[in-house]
Design a protein around this motif. Sequence first.
Motif, PDB file in Angstrom:
ATOM      1  N   CYS A  24       0.836  -1.203   0.000  1.00 10.80           N
ATOM      2  CA  CYS A  24       0.000   0.000   0.000  1.00 10.80           C
ATOM      3  C   CYS A  24       0.870   1.253   0.000  1.00 10.80           C
ATOM      4  CB  CYS A  24      -0.917  -0.016   1.221  1.00 10.80           C
ATOM      5  SG  CYS A  24      -1.957   1.447   1.397  1.00 10.80           S
ATOM      6  N   PHE A  25       1.841   1.297   0.899  1.00  7.72           N
ATOM      7  CA  PHE A  25       2.721   2.464   1.004  1.00  7.72           C
ATOM      8  C   PHE A  25       3.554   2.644  -0.259  1.00  7.72           C
ATOM      9  CE2 PHE A  25       7.010   4.019   2.004  1.00  7.72           C
ATOM     10  CZ  PHE A  25       6.703   5.315   2.400  1.00  7.72           C
ATOM     11  N   LEU A  26       4.125   1.558  -0.770  1.00  5.10           N
ATOM     12  CA  LEU A  26       5.038   1.672  -1.908  1.00  5.10           C
ATOM     13  C   LEU A  26       4.293   1.951  -3.218  1.00  5.10           C
ATOM     14  CD1 LEU A  26       7.588  -1.133  -0.979  1.00  5.10           C
ATOM     15  CD2 LEU A  26       7.949   1.344  -0.932  1.00  5.10           C
ATOM     16  N   TYR A  27       3.114   1.377  -3.397  1.00  3.06           N
ATOM     17  CA  TYR A  27       2.344   1.688  -4.597  1.00  3.06           C
ATOM     18  C   TYR A  27       1.881   3.141  -4.571  1.00  3.06           C
ATOM     19  CZ  TYR A  27       2.002  -2.910  -6.809  1.00  3.06           C
ATOM     20  OH  TYR A  27       2.287  -4.074  -7.483  1.00  3.06           O
ATOM     21  N   GLY A  28       1.467   3.607  -3.413  1.00  7.52           N
ATOM     22  CA  GLY A  28       1.085   5.009  -3.301  1.00  7.52           C
ATOM     23  C   GLY A  28       2.269   5.934  -3.556  1.00  7.52           C
ATOM     24  N   SER A  29       3.435   5.572  -3.022  1.00  9.42           N
ATOM     25  CA  SER A  29       4.644   6.371  -3.254  1.00  9.42           C
ATOM     26  C   SER A  29       5.027   6.373  -4.722  1.00  9.42           C
ATOM     27  CB  SER A  29       5.806   5.808  -2.418  1.00  9.42           C
ATOM     28  OG  SER A  29       5.505   5.850  -1.040  1.00  9.42           O
ATOM     29  N   GLY A  30       4.841   5.229  -5.373  1.00  8.09           N
ATOM     30  CA  GLY A  30       5.135   5.151  -6.797  1.00  8.09           C
ATOM     31  C   GLY A  30       4.262   6.085  -7.613  1.00  8.09           C
ATOM     32  N   GLN A  35       3.445  11.100 -10.765  1.00  5.61           N
ATOM     33  CA  GLN A  35       2.783  12.378 -11.038  1.00  5.61           C
ATOM     34  C   GLN A  35       3.764  13.538 -11.052  1.00  5.61           C
ATOM     35  OE1 GLN A  35      -1.162  13.313  -9.648  1.00  5.61           O
ATOM     36  NE2 GLN A  35      -1.380  11.300  -8.676  1.00  5.61           N
ATOM     37  N   GLN A  36       4.795  13.456 -10.212  1.00  3.82           N
ATOM     38  CA  GLN A  36       5.812  14.513 -10.228  1.00  3.82           C
ATOM     39  C   GLN A  36       6.611  14.481 -11.530  1.00  3.82           C
ATOM     40  OE1 GLN A  36       5.672  16.813  -7.789  1.00  3.82           O
ATOM     41  NE2 GLN A  36       3.974  15.524  -7.113  1.00  3.82           N
ATOM     42  N   VAL A  37       6.937  13.283 -12.003  1.00  2.00           N
ATOM     43  CA  VAL A  37       7.684  13.158 -13.261  1.00  2.00           C
ATOM     44  C   VAL A  37       6.831  13.634 -14.432  1.00  2.00           C
ATOM     45  CG1 VAL A  37       8.771  11.522 -14.852  1.00  2.00           C
ATOM     46  CG2 VAL A  37       9.116  11.277 -12.387  1.00  2.00           C
ATOM     47  N   GLU A  38       5.547  13.260 -14.439  1.00  2.00           N
ATOM     48  CA  GLU A  38       4.656  13.693 -15.512  1.00  2.00           C
ATOM     49  C   GLU A  38       4.535  15.212 -15.543  1.00  2.00           C
ATOM     50  OE1 GLU A  38       1.145  11.596 -14.447  1.00  2.00           O
ATOM     51  OE2 GLU A  38       2.114   9.643 -14.731  1.00  2.00           O
ATOM     52  N   LYS A  39       4.458  15.830 -14.384  1.00  2.00           N
ATOM     53  CA  LYS A  39       4.376  17.291 -14.322  1.00  2.00           C
ATOM     54  C   LYS A  39       5.672  17.918 -14.816  1.00  2.00           C
ATOM     55  CE  LYS A  39       3.450  21.089 -11.101  1.00  2.00           C
ATOM     56  NZ  LYS A  39       3.108  21.427  -9.677  1.00  2.00           N
ATOM     57  N   ARG A  40       6.792  17.318 -14.421  1.00  2.00           N
ATOM     58  CA  ARG A  40       8.098  17.873 -14.795  1.00  2.00           C
ATOM     59  C   ARG A  40       8.297  17.837 -16.304  1.00  2.00           C
ATOM     60  NH1 ARG A  40      11.976  19.539 -16.691  1.00  2.00           N
ATOM     61  NH2 ARG A  40      14.140  19.603 -15.911  1.00  2.00           N
ATOM     62  N   TYR A  41       7.868  16.737 -16.956  1.00  2.00           N
ATOM     63  CA  TYR A  41       8.092  16.591 -18.392  1.00  2.00           C
ATOM     64  C   TYR A  41       6.856  16.912 -19.227  1.00  2.00           C
ATOM     65  CZ  TYR A  41      12.582  14.583 -17.208  1.00  2.00           C
ATOM     66  OH  TYR A  41      13.857  14.410 -16.729  1.00  2.00           O
ATOM     67  N   LYS A  42       5.834  17.494 -18.572  1.00  2.00           N
ATOM     68  CA  LYS A  42       4.646  17.990 -19.273  1.00  2.00           C
ATOM     69  C   LYS A  42       3.944  16.909 -20.093  1.00  2.00           C
ATOM     70  CE  LYS A  42       6.709  22.615 -19.581  1.00  2.00           C
ATOM     71  NZ  LYS A  42       6.098  23.029 -18.316  1.00  2.00           N
ATOM     72  N   MET A  59      -4.236   3.587  -6.238  1.00  2.00           N
ATOM     73  CA  MET A  59      -3.006   2.816  -6.090  1.00  2.00           C
ATOM     74  C   MET A  59      -2.859   2.280  -4.673  1.00  2.00           C
ATOM     75  SD  MET A  59      -1.550   2.695  -9.029  1.00  2.00           S
ATOM     76  CE  MET A  59       0.143   2.241  -8.661  1.00  2.00           C
ATOM     77  N   LEU A  60      -3.224   3.083  -3.683  1.00  4.25           N
ATOM     78  CA  LEU A  60      -3.189   2.618  -2.297  1.00  4.25           C
ATOM     79  C   LEU A  60      -4.123   1.429  -2.107  1.00  4.25           C
ATOM     80  CD1 LEU A  60      -3.240   6.081  -0.467  1.00  4.25           C
ATOM     81  CD2 LEU A  60      -1.298   4.510  -0.568  1.00  4.25           C
ATOM     82  N   PHE A  61      -5.310   1.523  -2.689  1.00  6.41           N
ATOM     83  CA  PHE A  61      -6.289   0.442  -2.588  1.00  6.41           C
ATOM     84  C   PHE A  61      -5.750  -0.822  -3.241  1.00  6.41           C
ATOM     85  CE2 PHE A  61      -9.768  -2.107  -4.169  1.00  6.41           C
ATOM     86  CZ  PHE A  61     -10.687  -2.115  -3.132  1.00  6.41           C
ATOM     87  N   PHE A  62      -5.200  -0.683  -4.460  1.00  6.69           N
ATOM     88  CA  PHE A  62      -4.662  -1.848  -5.157  1.00  6.69           C
ATOM     89  C   PHE A  62      -3.536  -2.485  -4.355  1.00  6.69           C
ATOM     90  CE2 PHE A  62      -1.602  -3.893  -7.948  1.00  6.69           C
ATOM     91  CZ  PHE A  62      -2.406  -4.726  -8.705  1.00  6.69           C
ATOM     92  N   SER A 200       8.325  -2.550  -7.684  1.00  8.06           N
ATOM     93  CA  SER A 200       7.037  -2.194  -8.266  1.00  8.06           C
ATOM     94  C   SER A 200       6.771  -0.696  -8.166  1.00  8.06           C
ATOM     95  CB  SER A 200       5.906  -2.964  -7.582  1.00  8.06           C
ATOM     96  OG  SER A 200       5.988  -4.343  -7.853  1.00  8.06           O
ATOM     97  N   MET A 201       7.302  -0.071  -7.120  1.00 15.42           N
ATOM     98  CA  MET A 201       7.154   1.378  -6.993  1.00 15.42           C
ATOM     99  C   MET A 201       7.775   2.073  -8.195  1.00 15.42           C
ATOM    100  SD  MET A 201       8.496   3.917  -3.942  1.00 15.42           S
ATOM    101  CE  MET A 201      10.228   3.522  -4.272  1.00 15.42           C
ATOM    102  N   VAL A 202       8.944   1.595  -8.616  1.00 12.33           N
ATOM    103  CA  VAL A 202       9.607   2.145  -9.803  1.00 12.33           C
ATOM    104  C   VAL A 202       8.871   1.723 -11.064  1.00 12.33           C
ATOM    105  CG1 VAL A 202      11.772   2.252 -11.092  1.00 12.33           C
ATOM    106  CG2 VAL A 202      11.813   2.093  -8.584  1.00 12.33           C
ATOM    107  N   TRP A 203       8.458   0.458 -11.113  1.00  9.31           N
ATOM    108  CA  TRP A 203       7.821  -0.097 -12.311  1.00  9.31           C
ATOM    109  C   TRP A 203       6.495   0.588 -12.620  1.00  9.31           C
ATOM    110  CZ3 TRP A 203       8.184  -2.137 -16.737  1.00  9.31           C
ATOM    111  CH2 TRP A 203       7.150  -2.882 -17.319  1.00  9.31           C
ATOM    112  N   THR A 204       5.632   0.751 -11.622  1.00  9.20           N
ATOM    113  CA  THR A 204       4.334   1.384 -11.863  1.00  9.20           C
ATOM    114  C   THR A 204       4.504   2.858 -12.220  1.00  9.20           C
ATOM    115  OG1 THR A 204       4.065   1.732  -9.470  1.00  9.20           O
ATOM    116  CG2 THR A 204       3.024  -0.217 -10.434  1.00  9.20           C
ATOM    117  N   SER A 205       5.524   3.504 -11.650  1.00  8.26           N
ATOM    118  CA  SER A 205       5.814   4.891 -12.040  1.00  8.26           C
ATOM    119  C   SER A 205       6.199   4.950 -13.509  1.00  8.26           C
ATOM    120  CB  SER A 205       6.947   5.460 -11.177  1.00  8.26           C
ATOM    121  OG  SER A 205       6.601   5.477  -9.812  1.00  8.26           O
TER     122      SER A 205
END
Length: 233
Positions: A24-30, A35-42, A59-62, A200-205
Motif C-alpha cells: 500500500c505504502f510503496l504503490y502510493g509512493s510510486g 505524477q511529479q515526473v509527468e508534471k516535470r516533463y509535461k 493505487m493505495l487500494f490496489f 514495483s514502486m519504480v515499475w508502476t511509475s
Amino acid sequence: AFVLRWYARALERQWLLTNSATACFLYGSGDYLAQQVEKRYKVESIGKTHYNYERTARMLFFGFFIGGPVLGHWYSLLHRMTSVYRYEYVAMQSTSGASWLSSIGAMYRKDPLDDRFQKFFYVGLKVILDQLLFQAPFLNLYLLSMSLLEGFSLWDGWERCKHNFHDAWAYSIIFWSPGQYLNFGVVPSQYNALVVNVLSMVWTSFLSVLYHHRDYGAAAHSPTGRDAAAAAS
C-alpha cells in the motif's frame, strides 16, 4: 539492520497485514513519484491542473487489497515450488535391516548447493517461472484493476488492458529479469515480496509515465491524441 529485524518480526506476527501495508505504502509512493515526473516533463492528462489524489487512492487500494496479498502468496509458493532445486542430493548407503519404506529418507543427503553453475540454474529457473507464470498475468491484473477502479466497464477495461499490455510487456522482461535475478540470488526468501514491492514502486511509475507520454505527449493537442486519451489519468 534494526529495521530488517523489526520487519522480520512483523512478518512472523502479521504476515498478510505486513505485506499489504508495505505494498500500500510503496504503490502510493510510486504514484506520487509518477505524477511529479509527468508534471516535470509535461505529459500530464489533458486539463489536469492539480495533484490527482483519487489516482493515488486507487493505487493505495490496489496495493493493500490486491498487490500485497498476491505478491506475498506467490513468492512464498515459488520458494516452495523450487525447493527441490536448492540442494544437491548425495547418495548414502542404506542401513542394513531397515525396511525399504523407512530407509527411503536415509538414502540421500541434502547438501546446500556450492557449485556456481547449479546456483545459476536454480536462480535462473525461479526467474523464468516468475516471468512465465506470474509477471504477465499480474501485469494484466494490475491494468484491469486500475481500469475498473477508474469506473470503466469490465469490457472497456479488458480492451484497455489489451492495448496497454503490449506496450509494457517487452519493458517488463527487460526490467524484471535482472531485478528478480538479484532478488532471488542475493535476498533471503522471506524478503522477496518486499523487494518486489520496492521494484514495483519504480515499475508502476514507469508504466504511468510511459502511457502518459504515449497519450498526452507530442500528439496531445492533435485530434487523434485527444481521441486516444484513454490511458490511466
